[in-house]
Design an enzyme around this catalytic site. Sequence first.
Site, PDB file in Angstrom:
ATOM      1  N   ASP A  53       0.844  -1.199   0.000  1.00 18.82           N
ATOM      2  CA  ASP A  53       0.000   0.000   0.000  1.00 18.82           C
ATOM      3  C   ASP A  53       0.880   1.251   0.000  1.00 18.82           C
ATOM      4  OD1 ASP A  53      -2.976   1.059   1.052  1.00 18.82           O
ATOM      5  OD2 ASP A  53      -1.296   2.273   1.759  1.00 18.82           O
ATOM      6  N   TYR A  58       2.914   9.914  -0.526  1.00 18.18           N
ATOM      7  CA  TYR A  58       4.066   9.370   0.215  1.00 18.18           C
ATOM      8  C   TYR A  58       5.380   9.639  -0.512  1.00 18.18           C
ATOM      9  CZ  TYR A  58       0.584   6.310   2.586  1.00 18.18           C
ATOM     10  OH  TYR A  58      -0.481   5.809   3.262  1.00 18.18           O
ATOM     11  N   LYS A  83      -2.949   5.905  -3.916  1.00 14.96           N
ATOM     12  CA  LYS A  83      -4.029   6.815  -3.495  1.00 14.96           C
ATOM     13  C   LYS A  83      -3.918   8.134  -4.244  1.00 14.96           C
ATOM     14  CE  LYS A  83      -3.516   4.765   1.058  1.00 14.96           C
ATOM     15  NZ  LYS A  83      -2.076   4.504   1.185  1.00 14.96           N
ATOM     16  N   HIS A 113      -7.411   9.777  -1.209  1.00 19.84           N
ATOM     17  CA  HIS A 113      -6.650   9.702   0.046  1.00 19.84           C
ATOM     18  C   HIS A 113      -7.395  10.339   1.219  1.00 19.84           C
ATOM     19  CE1 HIS A 113      -2.199   9.326   1.451  1.00 19.84           C
ATOM     20  NE2 HIS A 113      -3.028   9.042   2.424  1.00 19.84           N
TER      21      HIS A 113
END
Length: 276
Positions: A53, A58, A83, A113
Site C-alpha cells: 500500500d 508518500y 491513493k 486519500h
Amino acid sequence: MTTGPNAASPHARVLADSNKVPWLGLGVWQVPDGPECVNAVRWALELGYHHIDTAQAYGNEESVGRALAESGVPREKVFVTTKFNPNGKKPDVEAERSLKRLGLDYVDLYIIHWPKGGPTWAWPGMERARELGYARSIGVSNFNVDELEKLFAVATVYPVINQVKFSVFEYRRKLLDAAEARNVALEAYSPLGTGSYLSDPTVTRVAERNGRTPAQVLLRWCVQHGLPVLAKSTHRERLAENAQIFDFVLSDADMADLDALDTTGRTDRAVESAWW
Ligand code: A2P
C-alpha cells in the site's frame, strides 16, 4: 457481517466488485523513497506478503515499483494500492502518472486519500481511472459515514474500500457497521498506533495469554473484525513477526477485552480531527 479469515476466504477478503484484497498488507507511509523503501517492500515480498500500500502523497511509488520489478514475483500475485492526492485535480491523469512511477500497467486499488474539498468531486475521475483500466477497484480513505452516504448518492460505480485509522483504541464501530451495510470493506491503517500501542497492559496481557507478541495481537484483532490490515515496518524481523497472524485465533473473551480499549465511543467518524 464479514468475520475475517475463514475457510471460505483464508488469504483475502472478497470485495463487492469480486476482486480480492489480501488480509495483510505492507504500508509504506513515512518510509522515505530510496533503499529503505525498496528493502521493506523486497523483504515483505520475500516473506510472503502479497499486498503493498503506497500513495502519491508518500513520494515513494518509484521505490515500490523498483522492489516489485526486482522481486520477480508475478504481477498478478501482488495486490498494489495507491491513493489519489486530492491536492491534484484529475484522478485519472494522476493515476496514469502513478503507473509510470510504479512501472505497472494497473493498480489493484486506487482510492481518494482524504475527502479534501468534499466527498464527491473527485469520484467521476476515479470512475474514469477504472474504466481506462488503470485500477481494478476504486475506493476512498478517511471518509466518515456522512461522506460515504453522499458519495453513494452520486456514484455510478460504488467504492469498495474505505481505508481508515482503525485499532483497538480506535474501534470505529458505527463506521464499520455502516460500511458493512453498504458492502464497503473498511481497511485498517496505523493498527499499532505507529508503535505506541505495543506496550499497553491489556494488549500485553492478551499477547502473553496467547503466546504471541503485542503486534500480532493488534493485527489479528483487526482481521477478526473483518478488516484487511496494513502494517508498516522497515525491519525484516518485524515484517516476519507481523505476518504470523493466521495460525491463531483470539477468543471471544480476548476480543471483548481488546474491544473495551476503544477511546472513540464507537464513533462513525473516520478521523478525530481533519488535517486538510
Ligand atoms: P519500524 O518501521 O522501525 O519497524 P503502524 O502500522 O500503526 O503505523 O505502526 C508502525 C510503527 O510500528 C513503526 O514505527 C514500526 O517501526 C513499528 N513496528 C511495526 N511492527 C512492529 C513490531 N512487530 N514490533 C515493534 N514495532 C513495530
